[in-house]
Design a protein around this motif. Structure first.
Motif: not given
Length: 188
Positions: A110-119, A137-139, A145-149
């Motif tokens: 991975a080069w990035l993570t969108v954590a469940q917390s939104g971070a 608002g992603c969770g 959440h995948q849309t936000c990722t």
């Protein structure tokens, strides 16, 4: 400090020769479209439930429930396949994403993570972690959440490219064929 600017595609000469991803008409991975916001420095990206993506208040892109990301003139920019591959025009690979993580084209990590917390965490040299903003608002569902990722990955690819440029002039965060060509007005 370099100022990032978003460029609205007014003339997409390259789009005349670009072909949509092979599965564009059928669609890709099913997504939920949340009302969500990503804030990274002075950049604010809003995803609206109708699929509009606003960058600092200006409508710049669209995403639909079929995993398609497209410009204001409905030009195909990316398709999220059901297996997580992100495909651009002319079937160019744009990476791989899951619900929480995204990898660069040809990379296994991975080069990035969108954590469940939104971070949002970006991995730089030798896996070092770097803050890359936060989503709100992603969770609501894994598909939301995948849309936000997906949005983070696509915009992040452009930000990453701009950061690697050596110029100190303001640069454009543009969209068009291949996520990076276009002309228009910069945002503040």
């Amino acid at each position: 400090m370099r100022r990032l600017a978003l460029v609205v595609p007014l003339s997409l000469l390259a789009a005349c020769t670009a072909t949509p991803p092979a599965n564009w008409a059928r669609g890709g991975a099913p997504l939920d479209i949340p009302r969500a916001r990503w804030v990274h420095g002075n950049l604010a990206v809003d995803v609206l439930p109708d699929g509009k993506i606003l960058v600092n208040g200006e409508h710049q892109l669209n995403v639909d429930r079929g995993g398609r990301v497209f410009g204001l003139e409905a030009e195909p920019l990316a398709l999220l396949e059901p297996d997580g591959r992100v495909i651009g025009p002319n079937d160019d690979p744009l990476g791989q994403i899951g619900v929480l993580h995204a990898s660069l084209p040809g990379e296994a990590t991975a080069w990035l993570t969108v954590a469940q917390s939104g971070a949002v965490i970006r991995y730089v040299e030798e896996g070092e972690r770097e803050p890359f903003g936060v989503w709100l608002g992603c969770g609501v569902t894994p598909r939301a959440h995948q849309t936000c990722t997906l949005v983070t990955h696509l915009l992040g690819l452009r930000i990453r490219k701009l950061e690697r440029q050596t110029t100190t002039e303001p640069v454009g965060l543009g969209f068009g064929s291949g996520l990076g060509f276009g002309a228009g007005t910069p945002f503040p």
